[in-house]
Design a protein around this motif. Structure first.
Motif, PDB file in Angstrom:
ATOM      1  N   LEU A 182       2.063  37.037   2.086  1.00  0.00           N
ATOM      2  CA  LEU A 182       3.062  36.146   1.495  1.00  0.00           C
ATOM      3  C   LEU A 182       3.838  36.870   0.416  1.00  0.00           C
ATOM      4  O   LEU A 182       3.316  37.802  -0.207  1.00  0.00           O
ATOM      5  CB  LEU A 182       2.364  34.931   0.860  1.00  0.00           C
ATOM      6  CG  LEU A 182       1.453  34.119   1.762  1.00  0.00           C
ATOM      7  CD1 LEU A 182       0.668  33.108   0.937  1.00  0.00           C
ATOM      8  CD2 LEU A 182       2.258  33.420   2.834  1.00  0.00           C
ATOM      9  N   PRO A 183       5.067  36.429   0.135  1.00  0.00           N
ATOM     10  CA  PRO A 183       5.809  37.001  -0.990  1.00  0.00           C
ATOM     11  C   PRO A 183       5.045  36.773  -2.292  1.00  0.00           C
ATOM     12  O   PRO A 183       4.347  35.765  -2.461  1.00  0.00           O
ATOM     13  CB  PRO A 183       7.129  36.223  -0.980  1.00  0.00           C
ATOM     14  CG  PRO A 183       7.250  35.679   0.407  1.00  0.00           C
ATOM     15  CD  PRO A 183       5.846  35.435   0.881  1.00  0.00           C
ATOM     16  N   THR A 236      -2.458  23.838   0.420  1.00  0.00           N
ATOM     17  CA  THR A 236      -1.720  24.601  -0.594  1.00  0.00           C
ATOM     18  C   THR A 236      -0.213  24.361  -0.595  1.00  0.00           C
ATOM     19  O   THR A 236       0.472  24.842  -1.490  1.00  0.00           O
ATOM     20  CB  THR A 236      -1.927  26.117  -0.402  1.00  0.00           C
ATOM     21  OG1 THR A 236      -1.291  26.515   0.818  1.00  0.00           O
ATOM     22  CG2 THR A 236      -3.403  26.487  -0.388  1.00  0.00           C
ATOM     23  N   TRP A 284      -3.737  31.294  -6.867  1.00  0.00           N
ATOM     24  CA  TRP A 284      -4.009  32.638  -6.365  1.00  0.00           C
ATOM     25  C   TRP A 284      -4.875  33.373  -7.379  1.00  0.00           C
ATOM     26  O   TRP A 284      -4.689  33.241  -8.577  1.00  0.00           O
ATOM     27  CB  TRP A 284      -2.700  33.406  -6.141  1.00  0.00           C
ATOM     28  CG  TRP A 284      -1.716  32.692  -5.280  1.00  0.00           C
ATOM     29  CD1 TRP A 284      -0.458  32.300  -5.622  1.00  0.00           C
ATOM     30  CD2 TRP A 284      -1.887  32.278  -3.916  1.00  0.00           C
ATOM     31  NE1 TRP A 284       0.155  31.669  -4.571  1.00  0.00           N
ATOM     32  CE2 TRP A 284      -0.695  31.640  -3.502  1.00  0.00           C
ATOM     33  CE3 TRP A 284      -2.929  32.377  -2.999  1.00  0.00           C
ATOM     34  CZ2 TRP A 284      -0.511  31.117  -2.228  1.00  0.00           C
ATOM     35  CZ3 TRP A 284      -2.749  31.844  -1.725  1.00  0.00           C
ATOM     36  CH2 TRP A 284      -1.552  31.234  -1.357  1.00  0.00           C
ATOM     37  N   VAL A 311       1.715  25.776   1.458  1.00  0.00           N
ATOM     38  CA  VAL A 311       2.293  27.035   1.938  1.00  0.00           C
ATOM     39  C   VAL A 311       2.356  26.998   3.459  1.00  0.00           C
ATOM     40  O   VAL A 311       1.345  26.756   4.117  1.00  0.00           O
ATOM     41  CB  VAL A 311       1.456  28.243   1.468  1.00  0.00           C
ATOM     42  CG1 VAL A 311       1.974  29.535   2.076  1.00  0.00           C
ATOM     43  CG2 VAL A 311       1.450  28.316  -0.050  1.00  0.00           C
ATOM     44  N   HIS A 312       3.541  27.254   4.006  1.00  0.00           N
ATOM     45  CA  HIS A 312       3.701  27.286   5.467  1.00  0.00           C
ATOM     46  C   HIS A 312       3.890  28.725   5.937  1.00  0.00           C
ATOM     47  O   HIS A 312       4.662  29.478   5.341  1.00  0.00           O
ATOM     48  CB  HIS A 312       4.895  26.454   5.921  1.00  0.00           C
ATOM     49  CG  HIS A 312       5.072  26.491   7.409  1.00  0.00           C
ATOM     50  ND1 HIS A 312       4.267  25.778   8.264  1.00  0.00           N
ATOM     51  CD2 HIS A 312       5.921  27.190   8.181  1.00  0.00           C
ATOM     52  CE1 HIS A 312       4.624  26.049   9.515  1.00  0.00           C
ATOM     53  NE2 HIS A 312       5.633  26.892   9.484  1.00  0.00           N
ATOM     54  N   VAL A 313       3.162  29.080   6.967  1.00  0.00           N
ATOM     55  CA  VAL A 313       3.332  30.373   7.630  1.00  0.00           C
ATOM     56  C   VAL A 313       3.440  30.123   9.127  1.00  0.00           C
ATOM     57  O   VAL A 313       2.985  29.100   9.628  1.00  0.00           O
ATOM     58  CB  VAL A 313       2.145  31.340   7.346  1.00  0.00           C
ATOM     59  CG1 VAL A 313       2.064  31.684   5.877  1.00  0.00           C
ATOM     60  CG2 VAL A 313       0.836  30.767   7.842  1.00  0.00           C
ATOM     61  N   ASP A 316       5.883  35.777  -5.140  1.00  0.00           N
ATOM     62  CA  ASP A 316       6.223  34.590  -5.928  1.00  0.00           C
ATOM     63  C   ASP A 316       5.871  33.278  -5.232  1.00  0.00           C
ATOM     64  O   ASP A 316       6.273  32.206  -5.678  1.00  0.00           O
ATOM     65  CB  ASP A 316       7.703  34.608  -6.303  1.00  0.00           C
ATOM     66  CG  ASP A 316       8.618  34.588  -5.076  1.00  0.00           C
ATOM     67  OD1 ASP A 316       8.139  34.799  -3.938  1.00  0.00           O
ATOM     68  OD2 ASP A 316       9.823  34.356  -5.269  1.00  0.00           O
ATOM     69  N   THR A 317       5.086  33.331  -4.156  1.00  0.00           N
ATOM     70  CA  THR A 317       4.706  32.124  -3.424  1.00  0.00           C
ATOM     71  C   THR A 317       3.830  31.238  -4.309  1.00  0.00           C
ATOM     72  O   THR A 317       2.845  31.698  -4.879  1.00  0.00           O
ATOM     73  CB  THR A 317       3.940  32.477  -2.138  1.00  0.00           C
ATOM     74  OG1 THR A 317       4.775  33.278  -1.311  1.00  0.00           O
ATOM     75  CG2 THR A 317       3.537  31.231  -1.378  1.00  0.00           C
ATOM     76  N   GLN A 318       4.208  29.983  -4.421  1.00  0.00           N
ATOM     77  CA  GLN A 318       3.465  29.017  -5.223  1.00  0.00           C
ATOM     78  C   GLN A 318       2.503  28.224  -4.340  1.00  0.00           C
ATOM     79  O   GLN A 318       2.846  27.865  -3.218  1.00  0.00           O
ATOM     80  CB  GLN A 318       4.420  28.041  -5.919  1.00  0.00           C
ATOM     81  CG  GLN A 318       5.366  28.705  -6.893  1.00  0.00           C
ATOM     82  CD  GLN A 318       4.617  29.293  -8.073  1.00  0.00           C
ATOM     83  OE1 GLN A 318       3.792  28.644  -8.695  1.00  0.00           O
ATOM     84  NE2 GLN A 318       4.903  30.559  -8.376  1.00  0.00           N
ATOM     85  N   ALA A 319       1.319  27.949  -4.852  1.00  0.00           N
ATOM     86  CA  ALA A 319       0.343  27.101  -4.158  1.00  0.00           C
ATOM     87  C   ALA A 319       0.211  25.801  -4.942  1.00  0.00           C
ATOM     88  O   ALA A 319       0.112  25.817  -6.165  1.00  0.00           O
ATOM     89  CB  ALA A 319      -1.000  27.803  -4.071  1.00  0.00           C
ATOM     90  N   GLU A 361      -1.221  24.761   4.993  1.00  0.00           N
ATOM     91  CA  GLU A 361      -0.129  23.915   4.494  1.00  0.00           C
ATOM     92  C   GLU A 361      -0.667  22.642   3.843  1.00  0.00           C
ATOM     93  O   GLU A 361      -0.207  22.243   2.775  1.00  0.00           O
ATOM     94  CB  GLU A 361       0.851  23.577   5.607  1.00  0.00           C
ATOM     95  CG  GLU A 361       2.076  22.854   5.084  1.00  0.00           C
ATOM     96  CD  GLU A 361       3.265  22.925   6.009  1.00  0.00           C
ATOM     97  OE1 GLU A 361       4.371  22.629   5.538  1.00  0.00           O
ATOM     98  OE2 GLU A 361       3.095  23.272   7.192  1.00  0.00           O
TER      99      GLU A 361
END
Length: 98
Positions: free
Chosen positions: A55-56, A20, A72, A22-24, A58-61, A17
């Motif tokens: 991740l999907p 990038t 990516w 991005v949260h998981v 369309d996930t943006q970093a 997170e």
């Protein structure tokens, strides 16, 4: 980098997170392996615990914290050269994808 009292899985979620945006969830990460060979990193003694997150598409970093850039890359078109043993880590990650 671990914070005091933090597991490697929690550190992976936090670092992803921070670097990038991005949260998981911790329970969605799959352990890929541990790279701890002495001398694997010329900067010093480091141990890498690698996890895989799905991740999907369309996930943006977005670069954050100390990352200069975040994006990516297709496994078939990675920039070269990769640092130290990172190719081994990515090979193990790719092999673990069902």
């Amino acid at each position: 980098m671990f914070h005091e009292g933090e597991t490697s899985r929690a550190a992976a979620v936090r670092e992803l997170e921070e670097e990038t945006g991005v949260h998981v969830a911790e329970d969605t990460l799959r352990l890929i392996g541990v790279w701890d060979q002495p001398g694997r990193d010329p900067r010093g003694r480091y141990v890498t615990v690698a996890y895989l997150a799905t991740l999907p598409a369309d996930t943006q970093a977005t670069a954050g914290d100390d990352a200069r850039d975040a994006r990516w890359w297709p496994l078939t078109d990675l920039p070269q050269p990769l640092a130290f043993d990172h190719a081994d880590i990515l090979t193990a990650a790719a092999a673990s994808i069902p």
